[in-house]
Motif scaffolding. Sequence first.
Motif, PDB file in Angstrom:
ATOM      1  N   GLU A   1       2.800  12.585   7.863  1.00  0.00           N
ATOM      2  CA  GLU A   1       2.946  11.469   6.923  1.00  0.00           C
ATOM      3  C   GLU A   1       2.771  10.133   7.634  1.00  0.00           C
ATOM      4  OE1 GLU A   1       6.802  12.302   5.347  1.00  0.00           O
ATOM      5  OE2 GLU A   1       6.005  13.414   3.612  1.00  0.00           O
ATOM      6  N   GLU A   2       3.306  10.028   8.833  1.00  0.00           N
ATOM      7  CA  GLU A   2       3.177   8.784   9.596  1.00  0.00           C
ATOM      8  C   GLU A   2       1.723   8.491   9.949  1.00  0.00           C
ATOM      9  OE1 GLU A   2       5.797   9.431  12.874  1.00  0.00           O
ATOM     10  OE2 GLU A   2       7.605   8.868  11.750  1.00  0.00           O
ATOM     11  N   LEU A   3       0.970   9.543  10.290  1.00  0.00           N
ATOM     12  CA  LEU A   3      -0.451   9.339  10.610  1.00  0.00           C
ATOM     13  C   LEU A   3      -1.226   8.936   9.360  1.00  0.00           C
ATOM     14  CD1 LEU A   3      -2.672   9.312  12.668  1.00  0.00           C
ATOM     15  CD2 LEU A   3      -2.961  11.778  12.374  1.00  0.00           C
ATOM     16  N   ALA A   4      -0.926   9.564   8.230  1.00  0.00           N
ATOM     17  CA  ALA A   4      -1.568   9.166   6.969  1.00  0.00           C
ATOM     18  C   ALA A   4      -1.261   7.703   6.661  1.00  0.00           C
ATOM     19  CB  ALA A   4      -1.092  10.066   5.831  1.00  0.00           C
ATOM     20  N   ASP A   5      -0.018   7.297   6.908  1.00  0.00           N
ATOM     21  CA  ASP A   5       0.363   5.891   6.694  1.00  0.00           C
ATOM     22  C   ASP A   5      -0.490   4.959   7.540  1.00  0.00           C
ATOM     23  OD1 ASP A   5       2.357   6.571   4.896  1.00  0.00           O
ATOM     24  OD2 ASP A   5       3.985   6.456   6.370  1.00  0.00           O
ATOM     25  N   ARG A   6      -0.745   5.354   8.776  1.00  0.00           N
ATOM     26  CA  ARG A   6      -1.539   4.496   9.669  1.00  0.00           C
ATOM     27  C   ARG A   6      -2.979   4.374   9.178  1.00  0.00           C
ATOM     28  NH1 ARG A   6       1.548   7.074  13.796  1.00  0.00           N
ATOM     29  NH2 ARG A   6      -0.167   8.358  14.551  1.00  0.00           N
ATOM     30  N   PHE A   7      -3.536   5.465   8.700  1.00  0.00           N
ATOM     31  CA  PHE A   7      -4.899   5.393   8.157  1.00  0.00           C
ATOM     32  C   PHE A   7      -4.944   4.483   6.920  1.00  0.00           C
ATOM     33  CE2 PHE A   7      -5.855   9.454  10.479  1.00  0.00           C
ATOM     34  CZ  PHE A   7      -6.939   8.961  11.206  1.00  0.00           C
ATOM     35  N   ILE A   8      -3.951   4.587   6.064  1.00  0.00           N
ATOM     36  CA  ILE A   8      -3.926   3.741   4.876  1.00  0.00           C
ATOM     37  C   ILE A   8      -3.803   2.265   5.266  1.00  0.00           C
ATOM     38  CG2 ILE A   8      -2.536   3.089   2.853  1.00  0.00           C
ATOM     39  CD1 ILE A   8      -4.336   5.503   2.390  1.00  0.00           C
ATOM     40  N   GLN A   9      -3.007   1.968   6.269  1.00  0.00           N
ATOM     41  CA  GLN A   9      -2.883   0.577   6.708  1.00  0.00           C
ATOM     42  C   GLN A   9      -4.217   0.045   7.223  1.00  0.00           C
ATOM     43  OE1 GLN A   9      -0.183  -1.512   6.258  1.00  0.00           O
ATOM     44  NE2 GLN A   9      -1.829  -2.945   6.758  1.00  0.00           N
ATOM     45  N   LYS A  10      -4.971   0.887   7.932  1.00  0.00           N
ATOM     46  CA  LYS A  10      -6.300   0.471   8.399  1.00  0.00           C
ATOM     47  C   LYS A  10      -7.229   0.209   7.215  1.00  0.00           C
ATOM     48  CE  LYS A  10      -6.226   2.857  12.874  1.00  0.00           C
ATOM     49  NZ  LYS A  10      -6.850   3.921  13.705  1.00  0.00           N
ATOM     50  N   ALA A  11      -7.101   1.026   6.172  1.00  0.00           N
ATOM     51  CA  ALA A  11      -7.908   0.811   4.967  1.00  0.00           C
ATOM     52  C   ALA A  11      -7.558  -0.526   4.316  1.00  0.00           C
ATOM     53  CB  ALA A  11      -7.694   1.957   3.975  1.00  0.00           C
ATOM     54  N   LEU A  12      -6.281  -0.810   4.234  1.00  0.00           N
ATOM     55  CA  LEU A  12      -5.836  -2.074   3.629  1.00  0.00           C
ATOM     56  C   LEU A  12      -6.273  -3.269   4.476  1.00  0.00           C
ATOM     57  CD1 LEU A  12      -2.231  -1.060   2.476  1.00  0.00           C
ATOM     58  CD2 LEU A  12      -4.322  -1.151   1.104  1.00  0.00           C
ATOM     59  N   ASP A  13      -6.286  -3.092   5.801  1.00  0.00           N
ATOM     60  CA  ASP A  13      -6.751  -4.164   6.683  1.00  0.00           C
ATOM     61  C   ASP A  13      -8.223  -4.484   6.432  1.00  0.00           C
ATOM     62  OD1 ASP A  13      -4.247  -4.296   7.826  1.00  0.00           O
ATOM     63  OD2 ASP A  13      -4.781  -3.128   9.615  1.00  0.00           O
ATOM     64  N   ALA A  14      -9.038  -3.439   6.206  1.00  0.00           N
ATOM     65  CA  ALA A  14     -10.459  -3.659   5.895  1.00  0.00           C
ATOM     66  C   ALA A  14     -10.613  -4.394   4.562  1.00  0.00           C
ATOM     67  CB  ALA A  14     -11.194  -2.317   5.851  1.00  0.00           C
ATOM     68  N   LEU A  15      -9.779  -4.034   3.581  1.00  0.00           N
ATOM     69  CA  LEU A  15      -9.839  -4.705   2.275  1.00  0.00           C
ATOM     70  C   LEU A  15      -9.535  -6.190   2.395  1.00  0.00           C
ATOM     71  CD1 LEU A  15      -8.095  -2.351  -0.326  1.00  0.00           C
ATOM     72  CD2 LEU A  15     -10.532  -2.780  -0.038  1.00  0.00           C
ATOM     73  N   ASP A  16      -8.624  -6.542   3.283  1.00  0.00           N
ATOM     74  CA  ASP A  16      -8.224  -7.945   3.426  1.00  0.00           C
ATOM     75  C   ASP A  16      -9.384  -8.840   3.838  1.00  0.00           C
ATOM     76  OD1 ASP A  16      -5.626  -7.479   2.675  1.00  0.00           O
ATOM     77  OD2 ASP A  16      -4.853  -7.307   4.725  1.00  0.00           O
ATOM     78  N   GLU A  17     -10.424  -8.246   4.444  1.00  0.00           N
ATOM     79  CA  GLU A  17     -11.578  -9.028   4.880  1.00  0.00           C
ATOM     80  C   GLU A  17     -12.650  -9.146   3.803  1.00  0.00           C
ATOM     81  OE1 GLU A  17     -13.025  -8.355   8.926  1.00  0.00           O
ATOM     82  OE2 GLU A  17     -11.374  -6.919   9.204  1.00  0.00           O
TER      83      GLU A  17
END
Length: 324
Positions: A286-302
């Motif tokens: 679950e923690e690794l999935a969370d990290r991937f989702i955060q990277k996805a959200l970081d890309a969206l911010d740009e």
Amino acid sequence: MKLMDIFGALKRDMDFIERQLYRSIDGDDELLSETSLHLLKAGGKRLRPVFVLLGGKFGNYDLQRLQHVAVPLELIHSASLVHDDVIDDAGTRRGKPTVKAKWDNKIAMYTGDYIYAKALILATELSNPEIHRILSKALVQMSIGEMEQIRDFFNTEQTVRNYLLRIRRKTALLIAISCQLGAMAAGAPEKVSWLLYRYGYNVGMAFQIRDDLLDLCGTEKSIGKPPGSDMRQGNITLPVIYALQEADLRADLLREISGIHAEDGTGEVSKAIDMIVSSSGIRRSEELADRFIQKALDALDELPENKARSHLKEIALFVNKRSY
């Protein structure tokens, strides 16, 4: 906003894509049309066409053009499922009989090939060679991912890196290019299409990890198949790999997995599931999935701020907390 609200906002266009999906597999051969239709009628989230349409919102949105990406990508995904069911000897998918169960393995394999071919024909309606190159490379990588999964059946020595490379090829890549190619077909700037690729890749990685968690923690009603199906088929997923890293659990868990293997995947999996659920494997996955989702959200911010970006954020959050 919930996922159904996003689908509701795209309903008219998604209804059009759904009709085109059915039309695309109709007419060439009665049996192949029937088996392909059986697969499509089994349903699914249709996330890949949704990603295509939302990617198209970052350029000159044209449904007539976008259908030539959205429909092929969903067909490719569907074809891969038919082949997966043969390899996994799966009797049901989404709670309904698979093509191989209702007909046989040979019919299922030809159905998958037929759907792949239909996807490639539809994609040729777009003249952009880069779109064709990306699509073809993805098909190659997906095939490699399938071979890696077969090679690693019941391989309890595989690493987290092995697992991540496999799901990148089998799942994440198709979601990534769904976002990317939607933007490209709409003429969006290259930086935008690349950021959407990054978003889709990370969402796809989290999606598969969550899928593998659900196989262990979900119910047959919620996931449409018996819990532990992956282990029965020999597919050693991330929570299992993490659980096997625990010294006090490894020997007992190996014994359970070996018993399942010895009985050709028909052995009892409940003890193995209990061991994995009681380990740190679920939490670490679950923690690794969370990290991937955060990277996805970081890309969206740009990306440029618009309604599509908001929808993509909601989908990412849904993927990371989904229960079906």
